[in-house]
Design a protein around this motif. Structure first.
Motif, short mmCIF file in Angstrom:
data_model
loop_
_atom_site.label_atom_id
_atom_site.label_comp_id
_atom_site.label_asym_id
_atom_site.label_seq_id
_atom_site.Cartn_x
_atom_site.Cartn_y
_atom_site.Cartn_z
N THR A 17 55.35 -28.37 43.92
CA THR A 17 54.03 -28.01 43.44
C THR A 17 52.99 -28.26 44.52
O THR A 17 53.22 -29.03 45.46
CB THR A 17 53.67 -28.79 42.16
OG1 THR A 17 52.52 -28.22 41.53
CG2 THR A 17 53.42 -30.27 42.45
N SER A 19 48.50 -28.60 45.37
CA SER A 19 47.19 -28.92 44.81
C SER A 19 46.14 -28.78 45.91
O SER A 19 46.21 -29.48 46.92
CB SER A 19 47.20 -30.34 44.25
OG SER A 19 45.94 -30.70 43.72
N LYS A 40 53.67 -21.80 43.26
CA LYS A 40 52.67 -22.03 42.22
C LYS A 40 51.80 -23.22 42.61
O LYS A 40 52.30 -24.26 43.02
CB LYS A 40 53.35 -22.30 40.88
CG LYS A 40 54.18 -21.15 40.35
CD LYS A 40 53.31 -19.97 39.97
CE LYS A 40 54.12 -18.83 39.39
NZ LYS A 40 53.26 -17.67 39.06
N THR A 42 47.96 -25.58 41.92
CA THR A 42 46.83 -26.00 41.10
C THR A 42 45.59 -26.07 42.00
O THR A 42 45.65 -26.69 43.07
CB THR A 42 47.10 -27.35 40.44
OG1 THR A 42 48.19 -27.22 39.53
CG2 THR A 42 45.87 -27.86 39.69
N HIS A 78 48.11 -19.07 38.76
CA HIS A 78 48.06 -20.46 39.18
C HIS A 78 47.27 -21.25 38.13
O HIS A 78 46.83 -20.70 37.13
CB HIS A 78 47.43 -20.57 40.56
CG HIS A 78 48.17 -19.80 41.61
ND1 HIS A 78 49.28 -20.28 42.25
CD2 HIS A 78 47.95 -18.54 42.12
CE1 HIS A 78 49.73 -19.38 43.11
NE2 HIS A 78 48.94 -18.31 43.06
N TYR A 191 55.33 -32.73 46.26
CA TYR A 191 53.95 -32.42 45.88
C TYR A 191 53.10 -32.41 47.15
O TYR A 191 52.88 -33.44 47.79
CB TYR A 191 53.46 -33.51 44.92
CG TYR A 191 52.13 -33.25 44.23
CD1 TYR A 191 51.08 -32.60 44.87
CD2 TYR A 191 51.92 -33.69 42.93
CE1 TYR A 191 49.87 -32.40 44.24
CE2 TYR A 191 50.70 -33.49 42.29
CZ TYR A 191 49.69 -32.85 42.94
OH TYR A 191 48.48 -32.64 42.32
N TYR A 223 59.42 -23.77 41.09
CA TYR A 223 58.06 -23.72 41.59
C TYR A 223 57.11 -23.73 40.38
O TYR A 223 57.17 -22.82 39.54
CB TYR A 223 57.85 -22.48 42.45
CG TYR A 223 58.82 -22.42 43.61
CD1 TYR A 223 58.64 -23.22 44.74
CD2 TYR A 223 59.95 -21.60 43.56
CE1 TYR A 223 59.54 -23.18 45.79
CE2 TYR A 223 60.86 -21.56 44.60
CZ TYR A 223 60.65 -22.36 45.71
OH TYR A 223 61.55 -22.33 46.75
N ALA A 224 56.24 -24.73 40.31
CA ALA A 224 55.44 -24.92 39.10
C ALA A 224 54.06 -25.45 39.46
O ALA A 224 53.86 -26.07 40.50
CB ALA A 224 56.14 -25.88 38.15
N THR A 225 53.10 -25.22 38.56
CA THR A 225 51.79 -25.84 38.69
C THR A 225 51.89 -27.29 38.23
O THR A 225 52.89 -27.70 37.63
CB THR A 225 50.75 -25.11 37.83
OG1 THR A 225 51.11 -25.24 36.44
CG2 THR A 225 50.68 -23.62 38.20
N ASN A 226 50.85 -28.04 38.48
CA ASN A 226 50.85 -29.45 38.06
C ASN A 226 51.04 -29.58 36.55
O ASN A 226 51.84 -30.39 36.08
CB ASN A 226 49.53 -30.13 38.46
CG ASN A 226 49.35 -30.31 39.95
OD1 ASN A 226 48.39 -30.92 40.39
ND2 ASN A 226 50.26 -29.78 40.76
N GLN A 228 52.33 -27.52 34.40
CA GLN A 228 53.66 -27.10 33.96
C GLN A 228 54.66 -28.24 34.13
O GLN A 228 55.54 -28.43 33.28
CB GLN A 228 54.12 -25.87 34.75
CG GLN A 228 53.43 -24.59 34.34
CD GLN A 228 53.82 -23.41 35.22
OE1 GLN A 228 54.04 -23.57 36.43
NE2 GLN A 228 53.91 -22.24 34.64
N ILE A 229 54.53 -28.99 35.20
CA ILE A 229 55.43 -30.12 35.42
C ILE A 229 55.18 -31.21 34.38
O ILE A 229 56.12 -31.75 33.78
CB ILE A 229 55.26 -30.67 36.85
CG1 ILE A 229 55.80 -29.66 37.86
CG2 ILE A 229 55.95 -32.02 37.01
CD1 ILE A 229 55.47 -29.96 39.29
#
Length: 276
Positions: A17, A19, A40, A42, A78, A191, A223-226, A228-229
């Motif tokens: 992820t 940020s 992805k 954030t 996103h 991260y 692959y994920a946004t914050n 989503q995790i």
């Protein structure tokens, strides 16, 4: 007894992820790079400053924020999160102003983007126990710090979510190789964080291009946004097992995955499944 371990979606053990802060015009180029490699991210925005006329200058670089009429399309796919209404240090202001700084920022983002905004990154990286209490009261479920640890551990406290590395970390590619080439017996999370204007400031867009090309489009990485995790790990922790571990129930609204005696198993939303 069956051997049961937790997995990320589709039976993966690795997640990645990103940020990035402040909602500046360099995000346009950065989002294009992320999208190219199916990453992805954030993006932590200051709604009280977004689209504001005028710019700040850092080392002769003029930094401008993205216009209000551009942000919705730009960050599509996103996550948008809180970064403080006016980007104030939360530990340096009265609690009443802290509430305004967080709550109004959340309200503005939700009105603009049309979904609950539950995440954040600390402006200037400052926080304390009082900040934690206010965030919990205002429905913020996680907030990113600037305290890098260089590892792939899951957060133990979502309101003090320490990232793996900044994109200018001296050994960034070595960290990436350790993540990609390593075998994880548990779950591993990489991260990465930063500010997109730094690539202009340091003249090193090639650095993030090379990194994203290497880290992206891999079948064994989620692959994920914050958020989503956070939501997925919460769903994993809510799984309900029978006392003999022959049944498992998933009360959440998303599918979760476990490894059962070496085999990935999906437990769909609302499903009760016999696993032995």
């Amino acid at each position: 007894m069956s051997r049961i371990t937790k997995l990320f979606p589709e039976g993966k053990r690795k997640a990645f992820t990103l940020s990035y802060d402040d909602g500046v015009i360099q995000d346009k180029k950065l989002v294009e790079i992320f999208n190219r490699y199916n990453l992805k991210a954030t993006f932590n925005l200051n709604s009280g400053l977004q689209g504001e006329e005028g710019a700040c200058v850092i080392k002769d670089l003029v930094i401008e924020r993205i216009k209000d009429n551009e942000v919705i399309d730009l960050y599509k796919g996103h996550e948008v999160a809180i970064h403080g209404l006016k980007h104030l240090s939360l530990t340096d202001i009265p609690k009443e102003l802290m509430v305004e700084e967080i709550l109004q920022d959340r309200k503005n983002h939700e009105k603009m983007f049309g979904y609950p905004v539950r995440g954040m990154a600390y402006a200037f990286g400052t926080y304390n126990k009082t900040v934690f209490q206010v965030l919990e009261a205002l429905g913020v479920v996680y907030s990113r710090t600037v305290n890098e640890h260089g590892n792939f551990t899951l957060p133990s406290n979502y309101l003090e979510w320490n990232p793996t590395a900044h994109h200018n970390a001296p050994h960034l590619m070595e960290i990436a190789e350790r993540f990609i080439e390593g075998e994880f017996h548990g779950l591993g999370l990489f991260y990465l964080w930063g500010h997109s204007y730094e690539f202009d400031l340091d003249n090193n867009w090639h650095r993030i291009e090379k990194f994203c090309e290497y880290i992206g489009n891999r079948d064994d990485v989620w692959y994920a946004t914050n958020i989503q995790i956070v939501d997925y790990l919460d769903s994993l922790n809510r799984l309900q097992f029978s006392t003999d571990f022959e049944l498992v129930h998933n009360p959440s609204a998303i599918s979760t995955w476990i490894e059962l005696n070496g085999t990935p198993v999906e437990i769909k939303a609302g499903e009760t499944k016999k696993i032995c």
